[in-house]
Motif scaffolding. Sequence first.
Motif, PDB file in Angstrom:
ATOM      1  N   ASP A  70      45.433  31.270  48.780  1.00 18.30           N
ATOM      2  CA  ASP A  70      45.396  32.548  49.681  1.00 18.30           C
ATOM      3  C   ASP A  70      46.499  31.920  50.971  1.00 18.30           C
ATOM      4  O   ASP A  70      45.795  31.853  51.819  1.00 18.30           O
ATOM      5  N   PHE A  71      47.657  31.888  50.963  1.00 15.53           N
ATOM      6  CA  PHE A  71      48.469  31.595  52.012  1.00 15.53           C
ATOM      7  C   PHE A  71      48.516  32.413  53.068  1.00 15.53           C
ATOM      8  O   PHE A  71      48.345  31.747  54.225  1.00 15.53           O
ATOM      9  N   ASP A  72      48.531  33.623  52.868  1.00 14.66           N
ATOM     10  CA  ASP A  72      48.394  34.493  54.191  1.00 14.66           C
ATOM     11  C   ASP A  72      46.988  34.729  54.564  1.00 14.66           C
ATOM     12  O   ASP A  72      46.987  35.515  55.565  1.00 14.66           O
ATOM     13  N   GLY A  73      46.014  34.486  53.853  1.00 20.07           N
ATOM     14  CA  GLY A  73      44.528  34.711  54.286  1.00 20.07           C
ATOM     15  C   GLY A  73      44.139  36.275  54.099  1.00 20.07           C
ATOM     16  O   GLY A  73      43.258  36.489  54.967  1.00 20.07           O
ATOM     17  N   ASP A  74      44.645  36.867  53.635  1.00 16.12           N
ATOM     18  CA  ASP A  74      44.492  38.330  53.141  1.00 16.12           C
ATOM     19  C   ASP A  74      43.357  38.630  52.055  1.00 16.12           C
ATOM     20  O   ASP A  74      42.930  39.803  51.964  1.00 16.12           O
ATOM     21  N   GLY A  75      42.841  37.590  51.566  1.00 16.34           N
ATOM     22  CA  GLY A  75      41.800  37.774  50.535  1.00 16.34           C
ATOM     23  C   GLY A  75      42.324  38.051  49.126  1.00 16.34           C
ATOM     24  O   GLY A  75      41.725  38.221  47.976  1.00 16.34           O
ATOM     25  N   LEU A  76      43.408  38.251  48.939  1.00 15.99           N
ATOM     26  CA  LEU A  76      44.242  38.598  47.818  1.00 15.99           C
ATOM     27  C   LEU A  76      45.110  37.286  47.435  1.00 15.99           C
ATOM     28  O   LEU A  76      45.351  36.575  48.155  1.00 15.99           O
TER      29      LEU A  76
END
Length: 208
Positions: A70-76
């Motif tokens: 999860d590169f952007d850390g949005d949980g997706l």
Amino acid sequence: MKPLPVLFGALFLSSLLASGVAQAHSADTFTVVIKESGLTPNTSQIAYNDSVVWHNTDSRENITHRIVFDFDGDGLFNGTDDWDSGELVAECNNTQTNSTENETECHITFLVWFNGTWGVGEYEYQDMLSDGTILNGTIVVTEDIHVENSTAPAIGSTFGTFENDDKETEDVVEESDADEMRRMLLLVGGGSGLGAIILLVILMRRSS
């Protein structure tokens, strides 16, 4: 300036410099094996521009693995820079591998190149199993190290015979010629003085 020694010196310098050219790290591919017991190795250290391939060997029935980050850390795991291998199986049957329709549905391996977006740093990823189990893994990416050959000469080193050396040689020759001329003049002067004395003695004897 003598051109031949200068040419030899330049060629020698070029050969030494060529042997000391910086050698960059060549890209390698590292494998993480997905086993029933877990990820092997669990933590991998690689250099920038290397790649990692995950290979699933867990042949348990109805068990698949999914490598995600999860590169952007949005949980997706649907972002442009996220990883999502999709479902990885241990084996693709002939029907799946030969069928164009099902070709994208069967994957055994997953590859990530660590350059550009995924550069130097630490990547903590997950292996999500179809039975709900989640395994953690880490990829550590270090800088690409360049090694230089220490046999290369220091910057500013010179080889062969160059213009300054020729000038110094010419100066030495000129000084040697000047010394020789002075010795000849002294010899001539000394000889002339001796001749004058002899002539004077002869004249005195005749007058007496």
